[in-house]
Scaffold this motif. Sequence first.
Motif, PDB file in Angstrom:
ATOM      1  N   VAL A  51       0.824  -1.211   0.000  1.00 33.07           N
ATOM      2  CA  VAL A  51       0.000   0.000   0.000  1.00 33.07           C
ATOM      3  C   VAL A  51       0.858   1.262   0.000  1.00 33.07           C
ATOM      4  CG1 VAL A  51      -1.612   1.364   1.396  1.00 33.07           C
ATOM      5  CG2 VAL A  51      -2.030  -1.071   1.036  1.00 33.07           C
ATOM      6  N   GLN A  54       2.590   1.748  -3.436  1.00 28.70           N
ATOM      7  CA  GLN A  54       1.589   2.120  -4.443  1.00 28.70           C
ATOM      8  C   GLN A  54       1.096   3.547  -4.227  1.00 28.70           C
ATOM      9  OE1 GLN A  54      -1.596  -0.495  -5.505  1.00 28.70           O
ATOM     10  NE2 GLN A  54      -0.271  -2.311  -5.600  1.00 28.70           N
ATOM     11  N   VAL A  83      -8.640   2.951  -1.114  1.00 30.08           N
ATOM     12  CA  VAL A  83      -7.698   1.911  -0.713  1.00 30.08           C
ATOM     13  C   VAL A  83      -8.455   0.590  -0.638  1.00 30.08           C
ATOM     14  CG1 VAL A  83      -6.040   1.144   1.040  1.00 30.08           C
ATOM     15  CG2 VAL A  83      -6.394   3.595   0.659  1.00 30.08           C
ATOM     16  N   VAL A  84      -7.915  -0.443  -1.283  1.00 29.24           N
ATOM     17  CA  VAL A  84      -8.542  -1.757  -1.211  1.00 29.24           C
ATOM     18  C   VAL A  84      -8.271  -2.334   0.173  1.00 29.24           C
ATOM     19  CG1 VAL A  84      -8.565  -4.105  -2.124  1.00 29.24           C
ATOM     20  CG2 VAL A  84      -8.352  -2.163  -3.689  1.00 29.24           C
ATOM     21  N   SER A  85      -9.305  -2.300   1.016  1.00 22.70           N
ATOM     22  CA  SER A  85      -9.205  -2.847   2.363  1.00 22.70           C
ATOM     23  C   SER A  85     -10.537  -2.708   3.072  1.00 22.70           C
ATOM     24  CB  SER A  85      -8.135  -2.124   3.179  1.00 22.70           C
ATOM     25  OG  SER A  85      -8.032  -2.705   4.468  1.00 22.70           O
ATOM     26  N   PRO A  90      -4.498  -0.394   6.531  1.00 24.58           N
ATOM     27  CA  PRO A  90      -4.012   0.027   5.210  1.00 24.58           C
ATOM     28  C   PRO A  90      -4.475   1.431   4.825  1.00 24.58           C
ATOM     29  CG  PRO A  90      -4.753  -2.245   5.140  1.00 24.58           C
ATOM     30  CD  PRO A  90      -5.166  -1.693   6.480  1.00 24.58           C
ATOM     31  N   GLN A 124      -4.063  -3.681  -8.002  1.00 23.26           N
ATOM     32  CA  GLN A 124      -4.106  -2.273  -7.594  1.00 23.26           C
ATOM     33  C   GLN A 124      -4.741  -2.146  -6.218  1.00 23.26           C
ATOM     34  OE1 GLN A 124      -6.389   0.258 -10.216  1.00 23.26           O
ATOM     35  NE2 GLN A 124      -6.060   2.068  -8.942  1.00 23.26           N
ATOM     36  N   LEU A 125      -4.056  -1.417  -5.320  1.00 22.58           N
ATOM     37  CA  LEU A 125      -4.542  -1.221  -3.961  1.00 22.58           C
ATOM     38  C   LEU A 125      -4.948   0.215  -3.666  1.00 22.58           C
ATOM     39  CD1 LEU A 125      -1.844  -3.338  -2.084  1.00 22.58           C
ATOM     40  CD2 LEU A 125      -4.160  -4.054  -2.746  1.00 22.58           C
TER      41      LEU A 125
END
Length: 151
Positions: A51, A54, A83-85, A90, A124-125
Amino acid sequence: MPTTHRTVVPTLFPPPGYAHAALVEAGTKLAFMAGSVPLDPEGNLVGEGDVVRQTRQVVDNLDEALRAIGSDLTQVVASTVYVVSDEPGPLSEAWEVVRASDLLAKGPHTSTLLGTTCLGYAGQLVEITATAVVPDAVVPEAATQGAATQE
């Protein structure tokens, strides 16, 4: 130089590094930026599974796009950080990179930090969208060459 007022409302909970509102005077040119993603110039994902790395790439790419139109990170008045979470950790890691960057150097801008389940590229995050002032309403000629526009 256009006037931008960033406001932290004293009767609301003090935000951690962002403003409650940003006011830009009428007649100022604004840029509405597409989501900045963690890809290098060849289209390769930077920082697989990381994270922080990125987010740094996303901020760098956003700055590059802003400079191409005559602006920069210090002129951002609003952003959304995805944000992927589904956990706060993160999101906090990404936010710390944003706070440490020039994205907040001129003063806090309005921002929203969101957790999401998926973004557009495999692995992708992080993605950041932004609205920025374009000082003196000048767009470099190179930024418009070969570009398609819609009205």
